[in-house]
Design an enzyme around this catalytic site. Structure first.
Site, short mmCIF file in Angstrom:
data_model
loop_
_atom_site.label_atom_id
_atom_site.label_comp_id
_atom_site.label_asym_id
_atom_site.label_seq_id
_atom_site.Cartn_x
_atom_site.Cartn_y
_atom_site.Cartn_z
N LYS A 14 0.86 -1.61 -0.11
CA LYS A 14 -0.11 0.30 0.07
C LYS A 14 0.59 1.04 0.34
O LYS A 14 0.69 2.06 -0.79
CB LYS A 14 -0.96 0.25 1.47
CG LYS A 14 -1.75 -1.40 1.26
CD LYS A 14 -2.33 -1.76 2.30
CE LYS A 14 -2.37 -1.36 4.27
NZ LYS A 14 -1.16 -2.26 4.35
N ARG A 88 -9.47 0.84 8.66
CA ARG A 88 -9.15 -0.23 9.13
C ARG A 88 -10.21 -0.99 9.92
O ARG A 88 -10.83 -2.16 10.46
CB ARG A 88 -8.18 -0.84 10.08
CG ARG A 88 -6.19 -0.63 8.96
CD ARG A 88 -6.02 -0.77 10.03
NE ARG A 88 -4.48 -1.22 9.96
CZ ARG A 88 -3.37 -0.64 9.85
NH1 ARG A 88 -2.87 0.58 8.94
NH2 ARG A 88 -2.14 -1.61 9.30
N ARG A 127 11.51 -5.73 4.84
CA ARG A 127 11.95 -4.11 4.56
C ARG A 127 12.72 -3.11 5.63
O ARG A 127 12.08 -3.41 6.51
CB ARG A 127 9.98 -3.96 5.07
CG ARG A 127 9.73 -2.65 5.12
CD ARG A 127 8.02 -2.60 4.88
NE ARG A 127 7.40 -2.55 5.36
CZ ARG A 127 6.24 -2.76 5.81
NH1 ARG A 127 5.45 -2.37 5.11
NH2 ARG A 127 5.26 -2.55 6.98
N ARG A 161 11.22 -0.51 10.83
CA ARG A 161 10.39 -0.90 11.74
C ARG A 161 10.08 -1.51 13.32
O ARG A 161 10.31 -2.67 12.49
CB ARG A 161 8.81 -0.55 11.28
CG ARG A 161 8.42 -0.06 10.28
CD ARG A 161 7.16 0.46 9.11
NE ARG A 161 5.85 -0.85 10.29
CZ ARG A 161 4.95 -0.10 9.32
NH1 ARG A 161 4.35 0.22 8.51
NH2 ARG A 161 3.80 -0.75 10.21
N ARG A 172 -0.39 -7.95 13.65
CA ARG A 172 -0.60 -6.84 13.07
C ARG A 172 -2.31 -7.46 11.54
O ARG A 172 -3.31 -7.33 11.21
CB ARG A 172 0.00 -6.62 12.52
CG ARG A 172 0.46 -5.14 12.77
CD ARG A 172 2.13 -5.04 12.58
NE ARG A 172 1.84 -4.49 11.77
CZ ARG A 172 3.17 -4.72 10.93
NH1 ARG A 172 4.40 -5.39 11.27
NH2 ARG A 172 3.75 -3.63 9.43
P1 AMP Z 1 0.28 1.04 9.18
O1 AMP Z 1 2.11 2.14 8.96
O2 AMP Z 1 -0.82 1.32 8.54
O3 AMP Z 1 1.09 -0.95 9.36
O4 AMP Z 1 0.34 0.92 10.53
C1 AMP Z 1 1.23 1.04 11.68
C2 AMP Z 1 0.05 0.40 12.95
O5 AMP Z 1 -0.71 2.13 13.42
C3 AMP Z 1 -0.36 -0.10 12.62
O6 AMP Z 1 -0.31 -1.69 13.26
C4 AMP Z 1 -2.12 -0.20 13.73
O7 AMP Z 1 -1.45 0.00 15.85
C5 AMP Z 1 -1.88 1.32 14.21
N1 AMP Z 1 -3.39 2.06 12.77
C6 AMP Z 1 -2.29 2.49 11.58
N2 AMP Z 1 -3.71 2.89 10.96
C7 AMP Z 1 -4.44 2.61 11.95
C8 AMP Z 1 -5.95 1.98 11.68
N3 AMP Z 1 -7.05 3.09 10.31
N4 AMP Z 1 -6.95 2.71 12.94
C9 AMP Z 1 -5.88 1.86 14.05
N5 AMP Z 1 -4.61 1.24 13.89
C10 AMP Z 1 -3.88 2.14 12.81
#
Ligand code: AMP
Length: 219
Positions: A14, A88, A127, A161, A172
């Protein structure tokens, strides 16, 4: 206005595709993950509250992420937005619909990047990202040309990360299947869903997304 949602599990691509759409279509990327990491790293009260939740791989509360998106939709002037990692949950999807409705806007396309779980584990465990410009790399499939130096901006600050480890990845994925994957049916029912093969090369996924957008924006 062109508003696109990129949907898919962690590691589906994404962020990589969103960054390309920013460059090529002049859209603004709204990544709640990036916003939350920024809040966490700068140590704001909200950032402190979410740090542990993120490290575990759990979802942050709807209230927090909806608030972040609402703020950005108000403050950013753009030709359109790419929602990356948001919504999400079904509650977030409903909230996004109302926020866009209120602004006289809508979602033009929801693009699901479909991948299999084995590939995700491989992608995520290799990554790393440039802390300065956000470019995403992978140890095996897309390393920097010069080790330790970002191809895009020359920075030496390449990072992994903290939540890209086996244990939090499993969590996740669980959160994805329990709370996020129902959005596929939700957007299908609304007639907004397009599925793209996320296992193809970055270039081929990009082409498939471009085809979808041409089709969605023409219709
Ligand atoms: P990402 O970079 O999109 O993988 O997000 C990293 C982390 O941020 C996720 O594992 C969640 O803990 C939190 N997070 C990001 N976007 C959301 C969302 N829309 N709703 C809830 N938690 C989020």
């Amino acid at each position: 206005m062109t508003n696109i949602i990129l949907l898919g599990p962690p590691g589906a691509g994404k962020g990589t595709q969103a960054r390309r759409l920013v460059e090529e279509r002049g859209l603004v990327q709204l990544s709640t993950g990036d916003m939350l990491r920024e809040a966490r790293d700068s140590g704001t009260p909200m950032g402190k509250r979410v740090a542990e939740v993120m490290a575990r791989g759990d979802l942050v509360t709807d209230e927090i992420v909806i608030g972040l998106i609402e703020e950005k939709l108000k403050s950013e002037k753009a030709r359109g937005f790419i929602f990356d990692g948001f919504p999400r949950t079904l509650a977030q999807a409903d909230a996004l619909n109302s926020l866009l409705n209120r602004a006289g806007q809508r979602i033009d396309a929801v693009i699901e990047l479909r991948v299999d779980d084995e590939a995700l584990i491989d992608r995520i465990s290799g990554r790393y990202t440039c802390a300065d410009c956000g470019e995403v790399y992978h140890d095996r499939t897309r390393p920097t040309k010069v080790p330790g130096v970002c191809d895009k901006c020359g920075s030496h600050d390449l990072r992994r990360r903290a939540d890209d480890n086996a244990e939090s990845l499993r969590q996740r994925l669980m959160e994805y299947y329990k709370k996020t994957s129902p959005l596929i049916g939700y957007y299908y029912a609304l007639g907004d869903l397009f599925v793209v093969d996320g296992l193809a090369s970055i270039e081929d996924v990009a082409k498939a997304i471009d085809n979808v957008l041409d089709q969605a924006l023409a219709g």
